[in-house]
Write a protein that holds these residues in place. Structure first.
Motif, PDB file in Angstrom:
ATOM      1  N   VAL A  13       0.931  -1.235   0.032  1.00  0.00           N
ATOM      2  CA  VAL A  13       0.006   0.243  -0.242  1.00  0.00           C
ATOM      3  C   VAL A  13       1.032   1.255   0.150  1.00  0.00           C
ATOM      4  CG1 VAL A  13      -0.331  -0.025   2.482  1.00  0.00           C
ATOM      5  CG2 VAL A  13      -2.182   1.088   1.143  1.00  0.00           C
ATOM      6  N   PHE A  14       1.921   1.249   0.734  1.00  0.00           N
ATOM      7  CA  PHE A  14       2.997   2.457   0.654  1.00  0.00           C
ATOM      8  C   PHE A  14       3.456   2.590  -0.804  1.00  0.00           C
ATOM      9  CE2 PHE A  14       6.769   4.897   0.777  1.00  0.00           C
ATOM     10  CZ  PHE A  14       6.185   5.850   1.677  1.00  0.00           C
ATOM     11  N   ALA A  15       3.605   1.388  -1.423  1.00  0.00           N
ATOM     12  CA  ALA A  15       4.174   1.703  -2.996  1.00  0.00           C
ATOM     13  C   ALA A  15       3.161   2.419  -3.789  1.00  0.00           C
ATOM     14  CB  ALA A  15       4.393   0.335  -3.613  1.00  0.00           C
ATOM     15  N   LEU A  16       1.897   2.181  -3.458  1.00  0.00           N
ATOM     16  CA  LEU A  16       0.688   3.095  -4.343  1.00  0.00           C
ATOM     17  C   LEU A  16       0.867   4.580  -3.713  1.00  0.00           C
ATOM     18  CD1 LEU A  16      -2.487   0.934  -3.727  1.00  0.00           C
ATOM     19  CD2 LEU A  16      -0.756   0.892  -5.547  1.00  0.00           C
ATOM     20  N   PHE A  17       1.222   5.006  -2.541  1.00  0.00           N
ATOM     21  CA  PHE A  17       1.232   6.430  -2.120  1.00  0.00           C
ATOM     22  C   PHE A  17       2.487   6.872  -2.822  1.00  0.00           C
ATOM     23  CE2 PHE A  17      -1.117   4.625   2.014  1.00  0.00           C
ATOM     24  CZ  PHE A  17      -2.191   4.488   1.356  1.00  0.00           C
ATOM     25  N   GLU A  18       3.524   6.177  -2.759  1.00  0.00           N
ATOM     26  CA  GLU A  18       5.031   6.434  -3.291  1.00  0.00           C
ATOM     27  C   GLU A  18       4.823   6.932  -4.725  1.00  0.00           C
ATOM     28  OE1 GLU A  18       9.408   5.039  -2.406  1.00  0.00           O
ATOM     29  OE2 GLU A  18       7.965   3.579  -2.938  1.00  0.00           O
ATOM     30  N   GLU A  19       4.013   6.150  -5.664  1.00  0.00           N
ATOM     31  CA  GLU A  19       3.806   6.406  -6.821  1.00  0.00           C
ATOM     32  C   GLU A  19       3.117   7.807  -7.069  1.00  0.00           C
ATOM     33  OE1 GLU A  19       1.487   4.181 -10.594  1.00  0.00           O
ATOM     34  OE2 GLU A  19       2.337   2.981  -8.819  1.00  0.00           O
ATOM     35  N   HIS A  24       3.565  13.782  -8.013  1.00  0.00           N
ATOM     36  CA  HIS A  24       3.156  15.064  -7.712  1.00  0.00           C
ATOM     37  C   HIS A  24       4.230  15.706  -6.347  1.00  0.00           C
ATOM     38  CE1 HIS A  24      -0.398  14.865 -10.292  1.00  0.00           C
ATOM     39  NE2 HIS A  24      -0.574  13.489  -9.867  1.00  0.00           N
ATOM     40  N   PRO A  25       5.397  15.738  -6.477  1.00  0.00           N
ATOM     41  CA  PRO A  25       6.299  16.033  -5.690  1.00  0.00           C
ATOM     42  C   PRO A  25       6.264  17.426  -4.970  1.00  0.00           C
ATOM     43  CG  PRO A  25       7.690  16.209  -7.525  1.00  0.00           C
ATOM     44  CD  PRO A  25       6.268  15.648  -8.219  1.00  0.00           C
ATOM     45  N   GLN A  26       5.688  18.438  -5.795  1.00  0.00           N
ATOM     46  CA  GLN A  26       5.339  19.881  -5.160  1.00  0.00           C
ATOM     47  C   GLN A  26       4.011  20.090  -4.652  1.00  0.00           C
ATOM     48  OE1 GLN A  26       7.980  21.798  -4.774  1.00  0.00           O
ATOM     49  NE2 GLN A  26       9.322  19.654  -5.771  1.00  0.00           N
ATOM     50  N   ARG A  27       3.062  19.200  -4.821  1.00  0.00           N
ATOM     51  CA  ARG A  27       1.722  19.073  -4.387  1.00  0.00           C
ATOM     52  C   ARG A  27       1.939  19.355  -2.844  1.00  0.00           C
ATOM     53  NH1 ARG A  27      -2.795  15.913  -7.085  1.00  0.00           N
ATOM     54  NH2 ARG A  27      -2.034  16.966  -8.700  1.00  0.00           N
ATOM     55  N   PRO A  28       0.998  20.204  -1.990  1.00  0.00           N
ATOM     56  CA  PRO A  28       0.870  20.076  -0.670  1.00  0.00           C
ATOM     57  C   PRO A  28       0.358  18.823  -0.248  1.00  0.00           C
ATOM     58  CG  PRO A  28       0.103  22.236  -1.442  1.00  0.00           C
ATOM     59  CD  PRO A  28       0.325  21.429  -2.719  1.00  0.00           C
ATOM     60  N   PHE A  29       0.965  18.387   0.850  1.00  0.00           N
ATOM     61  CA  PHE A  29       0.592  17.068   1.461  1.00  0.00           C
ATOM     62  C   PHE A  29      -0.484  17.543   2.905  1.00  0.00           C
ATOM     63  CE2 PHE A  29       2.042  13.699   4.724  1.00  0.00           C
ATOM     64  CZ  PHE A  29       0.889  12.972   4.446  1.00  0.00           C
ATOM     65  N   LEU A  30       0.371  18.061   3.761  1.00  0.00           N
ATOM     66  CA  LEU A  30      -0.414  18.593   5.044  1.00  0.00           C
ATOM     67  C   LEU A  30      -0.264  20.101   5.335  1.00  0.00           C
ATOM     68  CD1 LEU A  30       0.981  16.033   7.676  1.00  0.00           C
ATOM     69  CD2 LEU A  30      -1.012  15.769   6.188  1.00  0.00           C
ATOM     70  N   ILE A  31      -1.760  20.360   5.476  1.00  0.00           N
ATOM     71  CA  ILE A  31      -1.774  22.006   5.674  1.00  0.00           C
ATOM     72  C   ILE A  31      -2.289  22.161   6.969  1.00  0.00           C
ATOM     73  CG2 ILE A  31      -2.916  24.208   4.569  1.00  0.00           C
ATOM     74  CD1 ILE A  31      -3.170  22.726   2.029  1.00  0.00           C
ATOM     75  N   GLY A  41       6.917  15.631  -1.909  1.00  0.00           N
ATOM     76  CA  GLY A  41       8.029  15.082  -2.084  1.00  0.00           C
ATOM     77  C   GLY A  41       8.898  15.090  -0.864  1.00  0.00           C
ATOM     78  N   GLU A  42       8.323  15.925   0.046  1.00  0.00           N
ATOM     79  CA  GLU A  42       8.921  16.134   1.526  1.00  0.00           C
ATOM     80  C   GLU A  42       8.480  14.945   2.217  1.00  0.00           C
ATOM     81  OE1 GLU A  42       9.927  21.002   1.855  1.00  0.00           O
ATOM     82  OE2 GLU A  42       7.964  19.918   2.388  1.00  0.00           O
TER      83      GLU A  42
END
Length: 508
Positions: A13-19, A24-31, A41-42
């Motif tokens: 399941v983490f490989a799905l998230f990693e993909e 989208h490495p520049q997209r915000p993850f946590l706001i 990406g971070e």
């Protein structure tokens, strides 16, 4: 916008998230409070460092990591790091007391216990490694780690997490959920709920529970969607962030509390695409008032710890009040009446299910695993349900005497065992009755021992140290004896009927 896709549906399941994150490495993850704390990406960098840190503490593939920590960005990274490192993640409710934690630790035998300061996990007796986790990501124990551990390959059958679910015997059981369970369920939900590339999730659920962890968080990760991250549900904070969100998931209590706010209206929800409710039954009145106030129809679904999500009202089709919809694609359900035959349309019976979402079994408990499955491999949910001609399921009762209060499962036997051990108590019967905020309120009907002067306050004082807050009776009723049938069984149905209006709102 297109729904998220994956080129590797059988990966961990983490490989799905990693993909998704790598795309989208520049997209915000946590706001958090309007501040973009991490990009996707971070997130990959942080989880790689945290996975390396886990290895440095001796956590190997298949080792258990028990976590009793406050919801925070650091606890999210820790969860993902466990998946990445091949460890088995075991989240525990932050209100569990030391006496409860002792059982979980003895049963799971974890390599590592991670706790927040001030929680029972900080001090409970534990023989292996213990680490305190700060809610401040900058103070995380992996903050200075340079090496990034690659994602450990996993196959469908490999365990990813254990979630403890209470049992009618009073002993919790650890449901083992595999990478295949988690990855199949998130992909089915993304398609069924038409997850969009531009979705923004408002996350106010706890993450020690399948709803907040495996549904809400997973869908955002799978879609590389920004998450408006709240450490808890707070009306004012949620109302502030709603105009920036497109998806919100909550338990019925969240929706009743939002409806209590005069400012909660169509304008505030103008950008919202989808409201989802689960973990407890949604009252028809809440469903109808919500639609009138906001112009949105809540999508109610049904799931359980052992099965993740099982059924859902449709995204495009009719969403029916009181129904949890038909089964999700790839998941089969049936309703078995007394006598072992499938129930006729509209007739009640025990809901059974099977599919790739189903857990692999109870941790170190093959007897209970076998007991809860039929000879032909169907899981016996214990919920009483009906199915109409269109395949829509309605949950009409619970054969296992479960109480769902504020979205959390409470099994009466566990509470009764604590109360029955109190001096001055002859016996107790714990029931759930309708509650305007929590769906069901936990009530203890307590028969006093001969000559006893025990009071509700005496009972409250004991349970406050022995049970998690969500399990504690909201009130105790002292009686001389409990009602019984001719076979000597306590008549809980009679007690529920007698006290059904206990928490009814007083008319204005």
């Amino acid at each position: 916008m297109a729904q998220p896709e994956t080129s590797n549906p059988n990966a961990s399941v983490f490989a799905l998230f990693e993909e998704s994150a790598a795309a989208h490495p520049q997209r915000p993850f946590l706001i958090v409070n309007g501040i973009e704390l991490l990009t996707y990406g971070e997130m990959l960098q942080q989880t790689g460092r945290a996975a390396t840190w886990l290895r440095s503490l001796g956590v190997e593939v298949g080792d258990r990591v028990v976590v009793q920590a406050h919801k925070s960005p650091a606890s999210v990274i820790l969860y993902l790091a466990c998946l990445r490192a091949g460890a088995i993640f075991i989240p525990l409710n932050t209100t569990y007391q030391e006496s409860e934690l002792g059982y979980f630790l003895g049963d799971a035998e974890p390599r590592l216990l991670v706790a927040s300061a001030g929680l029972p996990g900080e001090t409970v007796a534990f023989g292996a490694t213990r680490v305190l986790l700060s809610s401040d990501l900058r103070a995380a124990p992996w903050a200075d780690v340079a090496e990034i551990l690659p994602t450990v390959p996993a196959v469908t059958q490999d365990p990813a997490a254990i979630l403890y679910t209470s049992g009618t015997t009073g002993r919790s059981k650890g449901a083992v959920l595999t990478h295949g369970n988690l990855s199949s369920n998130v992909q089915v939900l993304a398609k069924s709920w038409h997850w969009q590339d531009n979705d923004v999730l408002l996350h106010a659920l706890p993450i020690f529970h399948a709803h907040g962890l495996f549904v809400a968080l997973h869908l955002a990760l799978f879609g590389a969607s920004p998450i408006l991250f709240h450490d808890r549900f707070d009306n004012a904070a949620v109302l502030r962030d709603l105009p920036r969100a497109t998806v919100f998931m909550g338990v019925p209590t969240f929706y009743t509390r939002l409806l209590s706010e005069p400012t909660f209206d169509k304008e505030l929800c103008a950008k919202m695409r989808l409201f989802i409710s689960g973990s407890a039954p949604l009252l028809d009145t809440t469903f109808e008032e919500f639609a009138e106030r906001t112009g949105h129809t809540i999508l109610e679904r049904y799931g359980m710890t052992e099965a993740l999500m099982v059924t859902s009202n449709p995204y495009d089709g009719p969403r029916i009040a009181g129904s949890v919809g038909p089964s999700l694609p790839g998941i089969s359900v049936r309703i078995i009446a007394d006598g072992g035959m499938e129930a006729a349309t509209g007739e009640p019976g025990v809901l059974e299910m099977k599919g790739p979402n189903m857990f692999s079994g109870y941790w170190r408990n093959p007897e209970k695993t076998a007991e809860d499955h039929t000879a032909d491999g169907w899981f016996i949910s214990g919920d009483i349900a009906t199915k109409d001609e269109a395949g829509y399921i309605r949950i009409v009762g619970r054969s296992k005497d479960l109480i769902i209060s504020g979205g959390y499962n409470v099994y009466p036997k566990e509470v009764e065992m604590v109360i029955d051990g109190i001096d001055g108590v002859e016996e107790s019967a714990v029931i759930g009755v309708p509650h305007p905020d929590f769906g069901e309120g936990v009530v203890a009907v307590v028969a006093r021992a001969p000559g006893s002067n025990i009071t509700p306050a005496d009972i409250a004082a004991v349970v406050s140290t022995e049970l998690a807050a969500f399990k504690r009776p909201k009130t105790s009723i002292i009686v001389d004896e409990l009602p019984r049938n001719a076979m000597g069984k306590v008549q809980k149905a009679e007690l529920r009927n007698l006290h059904k209006d206990l928490f009814a709102k007083t008319p204005a």
